[in-house]
Design a protein around this motif. Structure first.
Motif, mmCIF file in Angstrom:
data_model
loop_
_atom_site.group_PDB
_atom_site.id
_atom_site.type_symbol
_atom_site.label_atom_id
_atom_site.label_comp_id
_atom_site.label_asym_id
_atom_site.label_seq_id
_atom_site.Cartn_x
_atom_site.Cartn_y
_atom_site.Cartn_z
ATOM 1 N N ILE A 19 0.461 -1.444 0.281
ATOM 2 C CA ILE A 19 0.444 -0.241 0.357
ATOM 3 C C ILE A 19 0.729 1.581 0.028
ATOM 4 O O ILE A 19 0.563 2.380 -0.539
ATOM 5 N N VAL A 20 2.096 1.346 1.047
ATOM 6 C CA VAL A 20 3.324 2.054 1.114
ATOM 7 C C VAL A 20 3.594 3.021 -0.639
ATOM 8 O O VAL A 20 3.471 3.579 -0.783
ATOM 9 N N ILE A 21 3.695 1.769 -1.099
ATOM 10 C CA ILE A 21 4.907 2.320 -2.649
ATOM 11 C C ILE A 21 3.394 2.310 -3.377
ATOM 12 O O ILE A 21 3.781 3.275 -4.142
ATOM 13 N N THR A 22 2.287 1.529 -3.314
ATOM 14 C CA THR A 22 1.119 2.004 -4.626
ATOM 15 C C THR A 22 0.556 3.326 -4.310
ATOM 16 O O THR A 22 0.377 4.158 -5.419
ATOM 17 N N VAL A 23 0.331 3.720 -3.288
ATOM 18 C CA VAL A 23 0.064 5.043 -2.888
ATOM 19 C C VAL A 23 1.069 6.640 -3.117
ATOM 20 O O VAL A 23 0.712 6.863 -3.532
ATOM 21 N N THR A 24 1.983 5.932 -3.266
ATOM 22 C CA THR A 24 3.432 6.992 -3.970
ATOM 23 C C THR A 24 3.623 6.990 -5.417
ATOM 24 O O THR A 24 4.114 8.155 -5.830
ATOM 25 N N LYS A 25 2.890 5.794 -5.743
ATOM 26 C CA LYS A 25 3.289 5.603 -6.620
ATOM 27 C C LYS A 25 4.513 5.808 -7.684
ATOM 28 O O LYS A 25 4.070 6.996 -8.808
ATOM 29 N N SER A 26 5.138 5.711 -7.657
ATOM 30 C CA SER A 26 6.542 5.977 -7.978
ATOM 31 C C SER A 26 7.394 5.930 -9.215
ATOM 32 O O SER A 26 6.540 4.551 -9.590
ATOM 33 N N ALA A 27 7.562 6.602 -10.079
ATOM 34 C CA ALA A 27 7.709 6.545 -11.289
ATOM 35 C C ALA A 27 9.212 5.311 -11.913
ATOM 36 O O ALA A 27 8.371 4.778 -12.504
ATOM 37 N N SER A 28 9.877 5.463 -10.907
ATOM 38 C CA SER A 28 11.345 4.363 -10.933
ATOM 39 C C SER A 28 9.972 3.289 -10.560
ATOM 40 O O SER A 28 10.925 2.135 -10.955
ATOM 41 N N ILE A 29 9.655 3.077 -9.737
ATOM 42 C CA ILE A 29 8.841 1.729 -9.082
ATOM 43 C C ILE A 29 7.816 0.810 -11.024
ATOM 44 O O ILE A 29 8.555 -0.261 -10.880
ATOM 45 N N ILE A 30 7.569 1.477 -11.599
ATOM 46 C CA ILE A 30 6.840 1.035 -12.471
ATOM 47 C C ILE A 30 8.139 0.883 -13.446
ATOM 48 O O ILE A 30 8.396 -0.408 -14.389
ATOM 49 N N ASP A 31 9.188 2.047 -13.522
ATOM 50 C CA ASP A 31 9.942 2.020 -15.093
ATOM 51 C C ASP A 31 10.991 0.633 -14.502
ATOM 52 O O ASP A 31 10.962 -0.182 -15.243
ATOM 53 N N TYR A 32 10.987 0.077 -13.076
ATOM 54 C CA TYR A 32 12.110 -0.698 -12.733
ATOM 55 C C TYR A 32 11.465 -1.902 -13.164
ATOM 56 O O TYR A 32 12.039 -2.718 -12.111
ATOM 57 N N ALA A 33 10.382 -1.867 -13.062
ATOM 58 C CA ALA A 33 9.039 -3.643 -12.835
ATOM 59 C C ALA A 33 10.271 -4.879 -13.036
ATOM 60 O O ALA A 33 10.081 -5.607 -11.410
ATOM 61 N N TYR A 34 10.003 -4.761 -14.240
ATOM 62 C CA TYR A 34 10.875 -6.302 -14.530
ATOM 63 C C TYR A 34 12.721 -5.793 -14.171
ATOM 64 O O TYR A 34 13.076 -6.913 -13.230
ATOM 65 N N LYS A 35 13.277 -5.447 -13.871
ATOM 66 C CA LYS A 35 14.147 -4.804 -13.483
ATOM 67 C C LYS A 35 14.819 -4.946 -12.724
ATOM 68 O O LYS A 35 15.980 -5.763 -11.581
ATOM 69 N N LEU A 36 14.012 -5.025 -11.533
ATOM 70 C CA LEU A 36 13.730 -4.952 -9.767
ATOM 71 C C LEU A 36 13.175 -6.457 -9.825
ATOM 72 O O LEU A 36 13.625 -6.779 -8.207
ATOM 73 N N SER A 37 12.637 -7.045 -10.183
ATOM 74 C CA SER A 37 12.683 -8.205 -10.311
ATOM 75 C C SER A 37 12.963 -9.566 -10.706
ATOM 76 O O SER A 37 13.811 -10.670 -10.330
ATOM 77 N N SER A 38 12.795 -10.107 -11.885
ATOM 78 C CA SER A 38 13.092 -11.078 -12.643
ATOM 79 C C SER A 38 14.854 -10.824 -12.968
ATOM 80 O O SER A 38 15.226 -12.141 -12.726
ATOM 81 N N PRO A 39 15.646 -9.914 -12.855
ATOM 82 C CA PRO A 39 17.023 -10.268 -12.277
ATOM 83 C C PRO A 39 17.190 -10.636 -11.713
ATOM 84 O O PRO A 39 18.538 -11.661 -11.678
ATOM 85 N N PHE A 40 17.434 -10.028 -10.649
ATOM 86 C CA PHE A 40 17.169 -10.417 -9.649
ATOM 87 C C PHE A 40 17.129 -12.040 -9.230
ATOM 88 O O PHE A 40 17.281 -12.866 -8.492
ATOM 89 N N PHE A 41 15.651 -12.207 -9.139
ATOM 90 C CA PHE A 41 15.474 -14.390 -9.020
ATOM 91 C C PHE A 41 16.487 -14.574 -9.642
ATOM 92 O O PHE A 41 16.303 -15.725 -9.280
ATOM 93 N N ALA A 42 16.180 -14.441 -10.797
ATOM 94 C CA ALA A 42 17.457 -15.384 -12.117
ATOM 95 C C ALA A 42 18.215 -15.444 -11.674
ATOM 96 O O ALA A 42 19.377 -16.136 -11.529
ATOM 97 N N MET A 43 19.093 -15.052 -10.194
ATOM 98 C CA MET A 43 20.654 -15.125 -10.204
ATOM 99 C C MET A 43 20.284 -16.644 -8.956
ATOM 100 O O MET A 43 21.547 -17.018 -9.089
ATOM 101 N N ILE A 44 19.355 -17.155 -8.564
ATOM 102 C CA ILE A 44 19.042 -18.358 -8.183
ATOM 103 C C ILE A 44 18.813 -19.240 -9.506
ATOM 104 O O ILE A 44 19.021 -20.766 -8.710
ATOM 105 N N LEU A 45 19.015 -18.976 -10.600
ATOM 106 C CA LEU A 45 19.066 -20.264 -11.552
ATOM 107 C C LEU A 45 19.781 -21.165 -11.555
ATOM 108 O O LEU A 45 19.938 -22.102 -11.717
#
Length: 518
Positions: free
Chosen positions: A392-418
């Motif tokens: 809720i805190v993140i969505t209320v602020t609606k940070s542009a960087s959060i939207i921009d880095y959605a995939y950059k902040l998730s899949s690349p770091f998840f992939a490090m356990i591949l």
């Protein structure tokens, strides 16, 4: 009454249905962590295909596929390489499922901690996956808020819509756990496919009554400006072969180790699930993707032209302004289907790791304090509330960087356990030291190229991080030693089971049954 108000009423009714559906399984999923987090490992083939397919998609897929193709060309179709995840699910997921039945694993951290005989590494993996799950969950909720706001022309504003989505998703999981998530995902898969193709069919029949889709495609191809959407790279010139490779790694190869997909490897009922998944999961991905790509590559440029100012909104714009109110409502339910199915799965997996692998493991089990299985479920539900507040805190602020880095902040770091996941399943020489060196170095490189330095030569941070990870994992493992019992337990024994030893499976099933009773 205005159409927008009817849509709002429909959305509220659907949200209430979600919460009711979740709590209808409350008592059943409260009996054990196995039931709450893994649906008693009893999900049938059809449900497993649906829940896995829709979990890979998201609110960003509903917006992103049409938008990506419209602005970047047909090269964006490379993201449909997520069909590869179906093959990976059978190749890798089958072994993970066997290990889950053998040793009671419920999360990615469970497996990696025991395979690499390191509490510290298991804790690092759990923290990594939980931390980078939150931004992606938040983005799903942001897309719900924006979609509802656009579809209702602001009658249901962004912030209340986000809060509604966050609360109903969280309560649905708190009530029913994986069982409710899997069954609702099945409904959402059917809903999502039908909604996308209803929009496609309506737009084609209304605006191109003479030649249908062929007429629309001809109109796009004959206009030099719109014809770019049918080429690679398209209008923006983004999707060169390097861009396509980066996207395929992010949206296809890495998906098997996204935590919510990884955990679906544990919930299958039998080996039959994996035989069905080998063909049904790629097919499900392609069917879902095809309709969205048709919208972005043909219908959007044919109807809106080549210079629509907000490419991210081509799908809701077409549904809201060029279709009937009923279809607009069905479209927003489709957005719910995509966004909710990813958000609830991510929340549940993050809850499992935060409660079991971080809190209970290190504050109870490591100190010799026993924890009742019902208490594990209670902790998981408490963690879900905390995660809901963070989202809720993140969505209320609606940070542009959060939207921009959605995939950059998730899949690349998840992939490090591949690398350590695949190496742990197939390579007997994969060691603890190699896994730690590879994963940590990969995370460091990915962090540097995501936040501080532009990745060189046009390759993504994920690719550089993965390459570094593999080099260190293999190199360090070759100069260190893995205990013989580890390779026997996690590779040799699994290969014997796969070779057809039904006796071992009977022993495994008996052991799991005894563990449940205990």
């Amino acid at each position: 009454m205005r159409t927008e108000y009817w849509i709002v009423i429909g959305i509220l009714c659907y949200a209430a249905f979600m919460v009711f559906h979740g709590f209808s399984n409350f008592k059943q999923t409260s009996k054990s962590a196995e039931s709450f987090f893994n649906a008693d490992r009893g999900v049938n083939s059809f449900v497993l295909v649906c829940t896995t397919a829709i979990s890979v998609y998201s609110g960003l897929s509903y917006y992103g596929y049409p938008s990506g193709v419209y602005s970047g060309g047909i090269g964006y179709l490379a993201a449909a390489g997520c069909a590869v995840s179906g093959l990976l699910f059978c190749l890798i997921g089958y072994r993970i499922w066997i290990l889950g039945k053998e040793y009671g694993f419920q999360t990615p951290s469970d497996y990696l901690r025991e395979r690499y005989y390191s509490e510290g590494f298991g804790l690092f993996v759990a923290i990594l996956l939980v931390f980078f799950s939150i931004p992606y969950i938040a983005v799903q909720l942001i897309t719900i808020g924006e979609g509802i706001s656009v579809t209702t022309n602001g009658v249901f504003p962004y912030l209340p819509a986000v809060l509604l989505g966050t609360v109903c998703v969280s309560l649905h999981i708190i009530g029913g756990g994986m069982k409710s998530v899997a069954w609702l995902d099945t409904f959402h898969t059917i809903l999502g496919v039908c909604a996308v193709y209803i929009v496609v069919i309506y737009l084609v029949t209304k605006y191109f009554p003479n030649g249908g889709l062929v007429e629309a495609a001809t109109a796009v191809a004959s206009n030099p400006e719109t014809a770019k959407t049918l080429s690679t790279p398209g209008p923006s010139g983004v999707y060169t072969w390097k861009g396509i490779l980066n996207m395929a790694l992010t949206g296809a190869v890495a998906t098997i180790v996204w935590p919510h997909v990884f955990m679906r490897c544990y919930i299958a009922k039998s080996t039959k699930n994996f035989r069905v998944m080998s063909w049904a999961l790629p097919l499900a991905h392609l069917v879902l993707t095809f309709g969205l790509v048709i919208v972005g590559s043909i219908l959007a440029p044919a109807i809106l032209g080549s210079n629509f100012p907000e490419p991210d909104k081509v799908m809701p714009m077409l549904a809201n302004q060029y279709c009937t109110p009923l279809i607009a409502f069905v479209s927003i339910l489709c957005l719910f289907a995509f966004a909710v199915s990813t958000a609830d799965s991510m929340l549940l997996s993050a809850s499992a790791m935060a409660s079991r692998d971080i809190y209970i493991r290190h504050f109870y089990e490591k100190k010799g304090r026993s924890v009742d299985s019902r208490k594990v479920v209670y902790f998981g539900r408490v963690v879900l509330v905390v995660e809901m507040i963070a989202c809720i805190v993140i969505t209320v602020t609606k940070s542009a960087s959060i939207i921009d880095y959605a995939y950059k902040l998730s899949s690349p770091f998840f992939a490090m356990i591949l690398p350590c996941t695949i190496g742990g399943l197939f390579w007997k020489k994969g060691t603890k030291e190699g896994a730690i060196a590879g994963t940590v170095s990969g995370v460091i490189i990915t962090t540097i190229f995501t936040f501080f330095v532009m990745p060189p030569f046009g390759f993504s941070a994920l690719l550089w991080g993965l390459a570094t990870n593999i080099v260190f994992y293999v190199g360090v493992s070759l100069v260190t030693t893995v205990p013989a019992e580890i390779s026997e337990k996690y590779i040799t024994r699994v290969e014997r089971i796969i070779s057809g030893s039904t006796e071992i499976f009977e022993i495994t099933n008996a052991a799991v049954a005894e563990a449940k009773q205990a």
